[in-house]
Design an enzyme around this catalytic site. Structure first.
Site, PDB file in Angstrom:
ATOM      1  CB  SER A 111      -0.957  -0.030   1.179  1.00 54.04           C
ATOM      2  OG  SER A 111      -1.895   0.989   1.061  1.00 54.04           O
ATOM      3  CG  HIS A 112       0.459   3.674   3.419  1.00 52.15           C
ATOM      4  ND1 HIS A 112      -0.411   2.623   3.653  1.00 52.15           N
ATOM      5  CD2 HIS A 112       1.115   3.905   4.568  1.00 52.15           C
ATOM      6  CE1 HIS A 112      -0.282   2.252   4.909  1.00 52.15           C
ATOM      7  NE2 HIS A 112       0.635   3.006   5.495  1.00 52.15           N
ATOM      8  CG  ASP A 275      -2.869   3.916  -1.390  1.00 48.93           C
ATOM      9  OD1 ASP A 275      -3.624   3.789  -2.374  1.00 48.93           O
ATOM     10  OD2 ASP A 275      -2.821   3.085  -0.456  1.00 48.93           O
ATOM     11  CG  ASP A 277      -3.099  -0.524  -2.252  1.00 51.66           C
ATOM     12  OD1 ASP A 277      -2.926   0.635  -1.824  1.00 51.66           O
ATOM     13  OD2 ASP A 277      -3.741  -1.385  -1.637  1.00 51.66           O
ATOM     14  CG  ASP A 279      -6.282   0.855  -0.774  1.00 48.93           C
ATOM     15  OD1 ASP A 279      -5.341   1.678  -0.754  1.00 48.93           O
ATOM     16  OD2 ASP A 279      -6.290  -0.176  -0.076  1.00 48.93           O
ATOM     17  NE  ARG A 280      -3.851   4.151   3.171  1.00 45.46           N
ATOM     18  CZ  ARG A 280      -3.192   4.337   4.303  1.00 45.46           C
ATOM     19  NH1 ARG A 280      -2.664   5.521   4.555  1.00 45.46           N
ATOM     20  NH2 ARG A 280      -3.047   3.362   5.159  1.00 45.46           N
ATOM     21  CD  GLU A 362      -6.958   7.734  10.600  1.00 44.51           C
ATOM     22  OE1 GLU A 362      -6.231   8.699  10.320  1.00 44.51           O
ATOM     23  OE2 GLU A 362      -6.581   6.551  10.528  1.00 44.51           O
ATOM     24  CE  LYS A 374      -7.425   1.983   2.481  1.00 47.46           C
ATOM     25  NZ  LYS A 374      -7.265   0.722   3.227  1.00 47.46           N
TER      26      LYS A 374
HETATM   27  C1  VG1 Z   1      -3.388   1.797   8.310  1.00 43.46           C
HETATM   28  C2  VG1 Z   1      -4.568   2.723   8.509  1.00 43.46           C
HETATM   29  C3  VG1 Z   1      -5.868   1.968   8.349  1.00 43.46           C
HETATM   30  C4  VG1 Z   1      -5.886   1.257   6.989  1.00 43.46           C
HETATM   31  C5  VG1 Z   1      -4.644   0.394   6.828  1.00 43.46           C
HETATM   32  C6  VG1 Z   1      -4.547  -0.215   5.453  1.00 43.46           C
HETATM   33  O1  VG1 Z   1      -3.393   0.794   9.295  1.00 43.46           O
HETATM   34  O2  VG1 Z   1      -4.519   3.336   9.778  1.00 43.46           O
HETATM   35  O3  VG1 Z   1      -6.941   2.846   8.482  1.00 43.46           O
HETATM   36  O4  VG1 Z   1      -7.024   0.461   6.863  1.00 43.46           O
HETATM   37  O5  VG1 Z   1      -3.479   1.185   7.027  1.00 43.46           O
HETATM   38  O6  VG1 Z   1      -4.544   0.778   4.464  1.00 43.46           O
HETATM   39  P1  VG1 Z   1      -2.507   0.859  10.640  1.00 43.46           P
HETATM   40  O7  VG1 Z   1      -2.770  -0.438  11.352  1.00 43.46           O
HETATM   41  O8  VG1 Z   1      -1.090   1.051  10.213  1.00 43.46           O
HETATM   42  O9  VG1 Z   1      -2.995   2.054  11.394  1.00 43.46           O
HETATM   43  V1  VG1 Z   1      -3.849   0.451   2.955  1.00 43.46           V
HETATM   44  O10 VG1 Z   1      -4.079   1.746   1.974  1.00 43.46           O
HETATM   45  O11 VG1 Z   1      -2.565  -0.287   3.420  1.00 43.46           O
HETATM   46  O12 VG1 Z   1      -4.637  -0.919   2.350  1.00 43.46           O
HETATM   47 CO    CO Z   2      -3.593   1.271   0.086  1.00 44.46          CO
END
Ligand code: VG1
Ligand code: CO
Length: 541
Positions: A111-112, A275, A277, A279-280, A362, A374
């Site tokens: 992801s990010h 981001d 992948d 989804d954000r 958030e 998302k």
């Molecule tokens: C983070 C965010 C959470 C989100 C998750 C996956 O998790 O806070 O809201 O669902 O990333 O997002 P954490 O446990 O680090 O707070 V993504 O864009 O990785 O699929």
């Molecule tokens: Co993501």
């Protein structure tokens, strides 16, 4: 086909969103294989099943896909649907799983988190509903990792992932598909593309920062090719294995290039980023950043303007740390409102049961019932749809929204790469003190209640405990603390701070200023800065 004993890399537990580790860990011979076999065992085998597979294009994406294809074949899978060149955004993968009624899918992404051989890699398994593995399935996969003794892999060469069409690996069919086409077709059914085309034709300008991640091709196809946004609207649009060295995390810190454009001379009307992948999302107007919590609230308040929601929105859901802004919209509009633990997996059962149609977090995640993840570009399109229908700018929409519903000032403070033991002790000691906090005063605020969030799924009755510490103050203020489940180095402590403001002359303050009291009270209670040896948080969003 052969059977190989696994190396001792077992006992891996997936976090908030799949298994995320440093890339070099994933590259240790046997590590990926061990985990993939654990997934297949954990879901009851692969025999006769069909899966979707694709990733965000980061370093090791294609190699991992080739390995998983060989393993799926050796485990008896009937068919794999692969994104061309191994690419699929998370929302596009979720859609394909649902569209083809498959048995789930593999999404390669961290992801990010940054990408590259010295950065991060990840693997998540999504269920037949298109959503992230549920807690029960995640537990079953984890149990497999602790006692797995062998994995199955076909002896075969690499599959050509560049050429669209049908091929095979041993007895397994492989279909290499356009990663963009079906997703774009879905978007057209949800939004008023004609109206948005008129908006762009009238001179409306936007910048979409794909951050060198997977959304580039999707955003170009939709915004530039279909909706008529000017060429060059999408910047950093080519997916790169290391995302150009950046963090593909759409917030004002990491998307500073876009923030510079949106606050500089000649800023366009609208800006957005997404981001790794896809989804954000980040939404920003000319000089007007929209917090993800506010974005969810504005979308809920205006959803009926998009064809997908012409019949209304029966319910909304937000993760617990997300601000209460959407709750106020839900209360005013008669929508049900659910509060779930962090992570998209918890929205799935509410969406499947038709209890909610919109969800958000958030952390820049917003989405709806069109799929089970998302969806970054979806959020951009619904904002464009709302702007096209109302004729209002982003800052006008925000000003009107706050005037109508009040403003939930919000900020998240992250303390990153804290020593794991320090973080665990801090959380445990605070948890032990929670019963004594009520009634005590800190920095001008009084604690009203404090607890650890637990969630009872109203659909399947499952209970999830230990989902973060909540401290409620007077003056409509709140603090939440939890440990991240997506980091790969030490522990990340996330501190979420919020206060509702309804006084008309106090709706346009700087968030950190508006939250000064809550920030001070929380630091007094937790001693977080001193205990982590930091002057302050590493990242404020
Ligand atoms: C983070 C965010 C959470 C989100 C998750 C996956 O998790 O806070 O809201 O669902 O990333 O997002 P954490 O446990 O680090 O707070 V993504 O864009 O990785 O699929
Ligand atoms: Co993501």
């Amino acid at each position: 086909m052969k059977t190989v004993l696994t190396r001792p890399v077992a006992g891996q537990k997936a976090g908030t969103s799949g298994l995320r580790r440093q890339t070099r860990d994933f590259m240790v011979p046997g590590f990926l294989e061990n985990y993939v076999q654990s997934i297949l065992n954990g879901i009851g085998g692969a025999a006769g099943k069909t899966f979707v597979i694709g990733g965000d294009g980061r370093y090791f994406n294609q190699e991992a896909i080739q390995t998983i294809l060989r393993m799926a074949a050796a485990n008896g899978a009937e068919k794999m649907i692969v994104g061309q060149n191994g690419l699929l955004s998370t929302p596009a993968a979720s859609h394909l799983i649902r569209l083809h009624g498959t048995d789930g899918g593999f999404i390669l992404s961290a992801s990010h988190n940054p990408g590259g051989i010295d950065a991060d890699f990840g693997l998540k398994f999504n269920m037949p509903n298109g959503g992230p593995a549920t807690e029960a399935v995640t537990d079953a996969i984890f149990a497999q990792t602790t006692n797995i003794s062998e994995y199955y892999i076909a002896e075969a060469g690499d599959i050509d992932l560049a050429t669209l069409g049908q091929t095979s690996l041993a007895a397994m069919q492989i279909s290499v598909v356009d990663p963009v086409a079906d997703y774009v077709a879905l978007m057209q059914t949800l939004f008023d593309f004609d109206e948005i085309r008129v908006l762009f034709a009238g001179g409306f300008r936007m910048t979409f920062d794909a951050m060198h991640a997977v959304t580039g091709p999707y955003a170009k196809a939709v915004l530039e090719d279909m909706l008529g946004a000017a060429p060059g609207t999408v910047i950093n649009g080519t997916p790169l294995p290391d995302f150009g060295g950046g963090h593909p995390d759409p917030n004002p810190i990491w998307a500073h290039e876009l923030m510079g454009i949106m606050t500089g001379p000649g800023a366009p009307d609208f800006g957005a980023a997404s981001d790794g992948d896809g989804d954000r999302n980040m939404i920003v107007g000319r000089g007007a950043y929209v917090t993800p919590s506010d974005s969810l609230a504005v979308i809920a308040a205006n959803a009926h303007l998009a064809p997908a929601f012409a019949d209304g929105v029966v319910g909304v859901a937000r993760s617990m740390p997300t601000s209460g802004a959407v709750d106020r919209v839900a209360a005013a509009k008669g929508m049900d409102c659910f509060e779930t633990p962090t992570g998209w997996k918890f929205f799935g059962s509410l969406l499947d049961a038709g209890k909610v149609r919109l969800c958000g977090e958030e952390s820049a995640g917003t989405g709806a019932d069109h799929l089970r993840e998302k969806d970054g570009l979806w959020a951009v399109l619904i904002w464009l749809n709302i702007i096209a229908k109302t004729g209002k700018s982003v800052s006008e929409l925000m000003t009107d929204h706050w005037a109508a519903y009040g403003r939930n000032y919000y900020t998240r403070h992250d303390y990153e790469a804290v020593e794991s033991a320090t973080a665990a002790t801090l959380m445990q000691e605070l948890e032990d003190r929670l019963p004594d906090l009520a009634g005590q005063g800190f920095a001008g605020l009084t604690v009203q209640s404090a607890d650890v969030f637990a969630y009872d799924d109203p659909v399947d009755g499952s209970r999830t405990t230990g989902q973060g510490i909540r401290i409620r103050f007077d003056k409509d203020a709140r603090a939440v603390l939890r440990l991240s489940g997506t980091g790969t180095k030490g522990a990340t402590i996330r501190l979420y701070l919020e206060r509702l403001e309804t006084r008309g002359d106090k709706l346009h303050l700087d968030a950190q200023t508006a939250l000064a009291e809550v920030i001070a009270a929380t630091d007094e209670i937790t001693g977080i800065a001193a205990r982590t040896g930091r002057k302050g948080p590493d990242v404020r969003t």
